[in-house]
Motif scaffolding. Structure first.
Motif, PDB file in Angstrom:
ATOM      1  N   LEU A 563      -2.388  19.888   9.657  1.00 56.68           N
ATOM      2  CA  LEU A 563      -2.878  20.940  10.548  1.00 56.68           C
ATOM      3  C   LEU A 563      -3.359  22.109   9.711  1.00 56.68           C
ATOM      4  O   LEU A 563      -2.586  22.679   8.937  1.00 56.68           O
ATOM      5  CB  LEU A 563      -1.777  21.378  11.506  1.00 56.68           C
ATOM      6  N   PRO A 564      -4.637  22.489   9.807  1.00 50.99           N
ATOM      7  CA  PRO A 564      -5.141  23.563   8.936  1.00 50.99           C
ATOM      8  C   PRO A 564      -4.578  24.918   9.330  1.00 50.99           C
ATOM      9  O   PRO A 564      -4.151  25.139  10.470  1.00 50.99           O
ATOM     10  CB  PRO A 564      -6.661  23.488   9.158  1.00 50.99           C
ATOM     11  N   ALA A 565      -4.582  25.804   8.357  1.00 51.78           N
ATOM     12  CA  ALA A 565      -4.117  27.172   8.606  1.00 51.78           C
ATOM     13  C   ALA A 565      -5.142  27.914   9.450  1.00 51.78           C
ATOM     14  O   ALA A 565      -6.349  27.740   9.299  1.00 51.78           O
ATOM     15  CB  ALA A 565      -3.890  27.899   7.284  1.00 51.78           C
ATOM     16  N   ALA A 566      -4.655  28.725  10.344  1.00 48.66           N
ATOM     17  CA  ALA A 566      -5.524  29.503  11.228  1.00 48.66           C
ATOM     18  C   ALA A 566      -5.052  30.950  11.231  1.00 48.66           C
ATOM     19  O   ALA A 566      -3.958  31.279  10.756  1.00 48.66           O
ATOM     20  CB  ALA A 566      -5.520  28.927  12.645  1.00 48.66           C
ATOM     21  N   ARG A 567      -5.882  31.806  11.757  1.00 47.03           N
ATOM     22  CA  ARG A 567      -5.560  33.224  11.806  1.00 47.03           C
ATOM     23  C   ARG A 567      -4.380  33.442  12.753  1.00 47.03           C
ATOM     24  O   ARG A 567      -4.386  32.985  13.898  1.00 47.03           O
ATOM     25  CB  ARG A 567      -6.760  34.019  12.295  1.00 47.03           C
ATOM     26  N   GLY A 568      -3.399  34.089  12.249  1.00 54.34           N
ATOM     27  CA  GLY A 568      -2.211  34.335  13.046  1.00 54.34           C
ATOM     28  C   GLY A 568      -1.071  33.381  12.781  1.00 54.34           C
ATOM     29  O   GLY A 568       0.052  33.602  13.247  1.00 54.34           O
ATOM     30  N   ARG A 569      -1.341  32.285  12.075  1.00 57.73           N
ATOM     31  CA  ARG A 569      -0.270  31.353  11.726  1.00 57.73           C
ATOM     32  C   ARG A 569      -0.581  30.731  10.379  1.00 57.73           C
ATOM     33  O   ARG A 569      -1.738  30.631   9.962  1.00 57.73           O
ATOM     34  CB  ARG A 569      -0.119  30.258  12.782  1.00 57.73           C
ATOM     35  N   GLY A 570       0.460  30.314   9.703  1.00 62.47           N
ATOM     36  CA  GLY A 570       0.290  29.697   8.401  1.00 62.47           C
ATOM     37  C   GLY A 570      -0.068  28.235   8.517  1.00 62.47           C
ATOM     38  O   GLY A 570      -0.304  27.696   9.606  1.00 62.47           O
ATOM     39  N   ALA A 571      -0.110  27.603   7.360  1.00 67.10           N
ATOM     40  CA  ALA A 571      -0.428  26.183   7.334  1.00 67.10           C
ATOM     41  C   ALA A 571       0.721  25.388   7.923  1.00 67.10           C
ATOM     42  O   ALA A 571       1.893  25.746   7.804  1.00 67.10           O
ATOM     43  CB  ALA A 571      -0.701  25.740   5.892  1.00 67.10           C
ATOM     44  N   GLY A 572       0.392  24.302   8.606  1.00 69.43           N
ATOM     45  CA  GLY A 572       1.400  23.463   9.221  1.00 69.43           C
ATOM     46  C   GLY A 572       2.229  22.719   8.189  1.00 69.43           C
ATOM     47  O   GLY A 572       1.779  22.439   7.076  1.00 69.43           O
ATOM     48  N   SER A 573       3.451  22.403   8.562  1.00 73.95           N
ATOM     49  CA  SER A 573       4.343  21.680   7.664  1.00 73.95           C
ATOM     50  C   SER A 573       3.975  20.210   7.622  1.00 73.95           C
ATOM     51  O   SER A 573       3.449  19.658   8.597  1.00 73.95           O
ATOM     52  CB  SER A 573       5.791  21.853   8.120  1.00 73.95           C
ATOM     53  N   SER A 574       4.259  19.588   6.495  1.00 71.11           N
ATOM     54  CA  SER A 574       3.942  18.173   6.297  1.00 71.11           C
ATOM     55  C   SER A 574       5.190  17.330   6.522  1.00 71.11           C
ATOM     56  O   SER A 574       6.315  17.759   6.257  1.00 71.11           O
ATOM     57  CB  SER A 574       3.396  17.949   4.886  1.00 71.11           C
ATOM     58  N   ILE A 575       4.981  16.109   6.988  1.00 68.41           N
ATOM     59  CA  ILE A 575       6.095  15.192   7.232  1.00 68.41           C
ATOM     60  C   ILE A 575       6.233  14.204   6.086  1.00 68.41           C
ATOM     61  O   ILE A 575       6.815  13.130   6.269  1.00 68.41           O
ATOM     62  CB  ILE A 575       5.896  14.444   8.561  1.00 68.41           C
ATOM     63  N   ILE A 576       5.703  14.548   4.935  1.00 70.24           N
ATOM     64  CA  ILE A 576       5.772  13.624   3.807  1.00 70.24           C
ATOM     65  C   ILE A 576       7.208  13.336   3.358  1.00 70.24           C
ATOM     66  O   ILE A 576       7.475  12.232   2.875  1.00 70.24           O
ATOM     67  CB  ILE A 576       4.908  14.154   2.644  1.00 70.24           C
ATOM     68  N   PRO A 577       8.189  14.246   3.515  1.00 68.76           N
ATOM     69  CA  PRO A 577       9.569  13.850   3.161  1.00 68.76           C
ATOM     70  C   PRO A 577      10.104  12.716   4.025  1.00 68.76           C
ATOM     71  O   PRO A 577      10.795  11.827   3.535  1.00 68.76           O
ATOM     72  CB  PRO A 577      10.366  15.144   3.357  1.00 68.76           C
ATOM     73  N   PHE A 578       9.773  12.712   5.312  1.00 71.76           N
ATOM     74  CA  PHE A 578      10.218  11.624   6.178  1.00 71.76           C
ATOM     75  C   PHE A 578       9.519  10.321   5.821  1.00 71.76           C
ATOM     76  O   PHE A 578      10.118   9.240   5.893  1.00 71.76           O
ATOM     77  CB  PHE A 578       9.948  11.985   7.636  1.00 71.76           C
TER      78      PHE A 578
END
Length: 789
Positions: A563-578
């Motif tokens: 999920l790309p970063a947008a104005r007002g929120r940071g970049a989305g977290s990745s599920i790569i650990p799972f």
């Protein structure tokens, strides 16, 4: 070994009684398959005694097989059919060129009163022989062409009866040969269309009876074979007319569906209007007092039907037939009537199950029972429409780009009204999975928003949401609000987990087809739908579902499309650990987490040589070895205050010693001083100070690199700092320049501080000894007066 096997087979065939041959028939067939090298060898090339013996054994085998096919017992004929198939497959052309008598005997068996297994095996053997002769034109002319008409007639006689005065056939009520007969005709009609042309009308009449049956008389495999064979009949058309025959059959099928829909949808007033002027004409008048039905025949020649359920079955059968048109190979290029197909689906999808507010105009002349029966049957019709559109998408692929939006609108219209039906959801998921790779990257925010409800439903179907329940609290609440007489209705099992907060998952019936369709749709959503158009809450829900279900493909798609970063929120977290935890041993996950591709330091030129900027390399070397200022905390260089330096005209030198001296420091190097002494940073900013790179002219030599003093204390330094000395043309000594350090200034070190040399330099003599420093000024009196002034 092959010779011995062949001799053993012929010996057992000639010595074993016929009634005892069926139990060992499989063993003999396996032994004959091992003798393929001998059976397929040319018989006209005889070079020795062994070849002559092999030819004798082969001749005995063929003679015995011919006698078994004409044997009076069932056991002998069954064994002969099995061994003929094994011999033909092992010998190939050498056996095929002399198998015409065997083919005639096999066709004759189909007319005898043999068991069903013998006749089925005989049909399979003859079909195999005709397939093997197809690559040899001579054998086709000598064996297949003369024998195939009799074979077709024998097969049709097994499944149907032909009146002498009519060119059509009637199916036998219950025949065990129907499926294998349809399969054989379907396999041979594409390779020998001219031979099947005289039988096309008879085959067509049989297929009409199978396809037009409204009751579940025939199993599903038989229906599918009949539909494919019905479409393949266009191969029997005259030259250059196969494409027109295919299109006419397609249009007749569409017309039959429209005619059946006229009767099925009579309980409502349709708002649909066809784009085809031929269909705009008013339908045939109907008798509303009679049960819904069609007396037939319809445009496709199918028989009549009665009842709303039978009418829906007819529509479903024709929709499946229309879908089969896209998956059946054709003899030549054909033109697909896409406009007529979308017009048909538009009519079928415009009638939906009404909601509480209505939305459908009912026909007052039809009873309510028939209308409610139609609402019950509508999800079946719409699911078949979605399958038809999926078949069209899979066949045309990017050719449906211009109509993809229309298809999507029809599908979403049905889904909003009938998503309660499991069949509708499954067909909808499959359709969207075929649509997104084509139109997904170009979808707008409004189009993605229209599919949000479908995506959320897909997550629910994949894994139901968890439900927090507290049985004890609910039971106590209900007990308080009910009277004593009604407390007997309280669920006593709810008190077993009293006082515990239970988190349960809503369990429902398991539908593997539904879960498969939902799990296959999620990776397509993450891959082809623009991630910036997905609502963050929806994306989070999708990630949670694929983590809980541990779907590898969906998890990889989520990692590759964050999920790309947008104005007002940071970049989305990745599920790569799972992903790494669930599939640590997978090669795809290993390459995704730890790629082994080497780092590209520079770009090679056209000749393959790496271009290196020499000026940049020199600057980097100088920045490493150049003299850099230090603060008081390092203790590398201490000087007296400027006033003391001017009065005594002396400078203090601090010594140091490295723990592990490098070999390059055995010799002392004297270099010219820098044009401008660096100034240390203030004490209050020493932690955040940035050391500037010293720049030198062409005649300046960089000072040696300072040793690391991170682990040393200023009180333990015993080495001598290499102070750059100016090389003057007049004298060999000069007054060193004073260096400013950060306040407070350290205490001055006496000028008589002895110089301590390391033990390595004490043991061996060095050619470069420290010269005696001349502390006398080298300036003139005039210069001194100017300075005093």
């Amino acid at each position: 070994m092959a010779t011995m096997s062949l001799r053993a087979v012929t010996h057992r065939l000639t010595t074993t009684p016929v009634q005892q041959l069926p139990p060992i028939a499989s063993f003999l067939a396996t032994s004959l398959s091992d003798c393929g090298e001998l059976l397929s060898a040319p018989q006209n090339q005889k070079t020795g005694k062994s070849d002559s013996d092999n030819a004798i054994q082969i001749h005995k085998l063929k003679t015995r097989l011919g006698s078994l096919l004409q044997d009076r017992s069932f056991e002998g004929r069954w064994t002969g059919v099995v061994l003929v198939k094994a011999t033909v497959e092992a010998g190939q052309w050498e056996v095929l060129r002399g198998c015409e008598p065997l083919v005639r005997s096999l066709i004759a068996i189909l007319a005898k009163q043999d068991p069903v297994t013998t006749k089925k095996m005989c049909i399979i053997t003859l079909t195999r022989i005709f397939h093997l002769t197809y690559q040899y034109p001579t054998l086709v002319r000598e064996i297949t062409t003369p024998s195939l008409p009799g074979f077709i007639t024998s097969i049709l006689n097994l499944v149907s009866v032909k009146p002498s005065s009519e060119p059509i056939r009637k199916l036998r009520p219950s025949t065990p040969f129907l499926e294998i007969a349809l399969h054989v005709i379907l396999e041979l009609i594409a390779r020998h269309p001219t031979t099947f042309r005289p039988f096309s009308a008879q085959i067509h009449s049989l297929l009409q009876a199978i396809i037009g049956s409204t009751s579940p008389t025939y199993p599903k495999p038989v229906m599918e074979l009949a539909q494919r064979l019905f479409i393949s009949l266009h191969n029997c058309a005259p030259k250059n007319a196969a494409g027109d025959e295919w299109r006419n059959a397609n249009l007749l099928t569409i017309s039959s569906i429209h005619r059946t829909s006229d009767y099925v949808f009579r309980s409502i007033i349709e708002q649909w209007e066809s784009v085809d002027p031929n269909l705009r004409q008013a339908a045939a008048p109907q008798d509303y007092t009679q049960e819904v039905g069609d007396d037939g025949p319809d445009p496709l020649g199918l028989s009549g039907w009665r009842g709303i359920h039978s009418g829906v079955d007819r529509i479903l059968a024709l929709l499946r037939l229309l879908s089969t048109f896209f998956s059946t190979p054709t003899a030549s290029a054909v033109s697909i009537p896409v406009g007529q197909i979308l017009d048909l689906t538009s009519r079928l999808t415009s009638v939906i199950v009404p909601n509480e507010s209505g939305g459908v105009q009912a026909n007052s002349q039809i009873s309510r029972e028939e209308r409610e029966s139609l609402w019950t049957e509508l999800p079946r019709i719409h699911a078949a429409c979605m399958k038809l559109l999926v078949s069209a998408m899979n066949a045309l692929e990017t050719g449906t780009m211009s109509v993809a939006q229309t298809i999507l609108e029809q599908a979403t219209w049905v889904f909003r009204a009938e998503k309660f039906s499991r069949k509708v959801r499954v067909s909808m998921y499959n359709l969207v999975r075929s649509l997104l790779p084509i139109v997904g990257p170009s979808m707008t925010k409004q189009a993605v928003s229209s599919l949000t409800d479908l995506f959320q439903t897909c997550c629910v179907d994949l894994l139901p949401p968890a439900d927090d329940t507290n049985p004890s609290a609910g039971s106590s609440t209900d007990a308080k609000g009910k009277s004593k007489a009604n407390q007997v209705a309280v669920n006593a099992d709810s008190f077993l987990n009293s006082g515990k907060q239970v988190r349960q998952v809503k369990q429902g019936p398991l539908f593997p087809e539904l879960k498969r369709a939902a799990s296959e749709l999620l990776p397509i959503i993450l891959t082809y739908v623009p991630t910036e158009l997905l609502v963050p809450s929806l994306r989070g829900e999708i990630d949670r579902k694929i983590i809980l279900t541990a779907d590898k493909n969906a998890m990889i798609s989520s990692v590759l499309n964050p999920l790309p970063a947008a104005r007002g929120r940071g970049a989305g977290s990745s599920i790569i650990p799972f992903l790494a935890r669930s599939y640590a041993d997978e090669m795809e996950v290993e390459g995704l987490i730890r790629p082994r591709m080497p780092v590209l330091m520079s770009t090679p030129d056209l000749n393959g040589n790496v271009v290196v900027d020499e000026d940049e390399d020199e600057d980097e070397d100088m920045s490493v070895s150049a003299y850099q200022p230090t603060t008081q905390s390092t203790g590398f260089l201490r000087t007296s205050p400027p006033s003391a330096a001017l009065s005594s005209q002396t400078t203090s030198v601090e010594t140091f010693q490295t723990s592990t001296p490098a070999p390059s420091l055995n010799k002392r190097v004297y270099e010219e001083p820098t044009p401008q002494a660096p100034v240390a940073q203030p004490a209050e900013k020493k932690e955040d100070a940035q050391v500037k790179r010293a720049r030198f002219e062409d005649d300046t030599i960089a000072a040696p690199t300072k040793p690391s003093l991170a682990k040393e204390s200023p009180a333990t330094f015993t080495g001598t700092a290499a102070i750059p000395v100016e090389q003057s043309s007049v004298t060999t000594t000069s007054t060193p320049q004073s260096v400013q350090t950060a306040a407070p200034f350290p205490k001055p070190v006496p000028a008589t501080t002895p110089v301590k040399i390391s033990a390595a330099n004490e043991t061996e003599e060095s050619d470069d000894e420290m010269p005696t420093l001349n502390m006398e000024p080298d300036t003139d009196d005039d210069d001194d007066e100017e300075m005093d002034g």
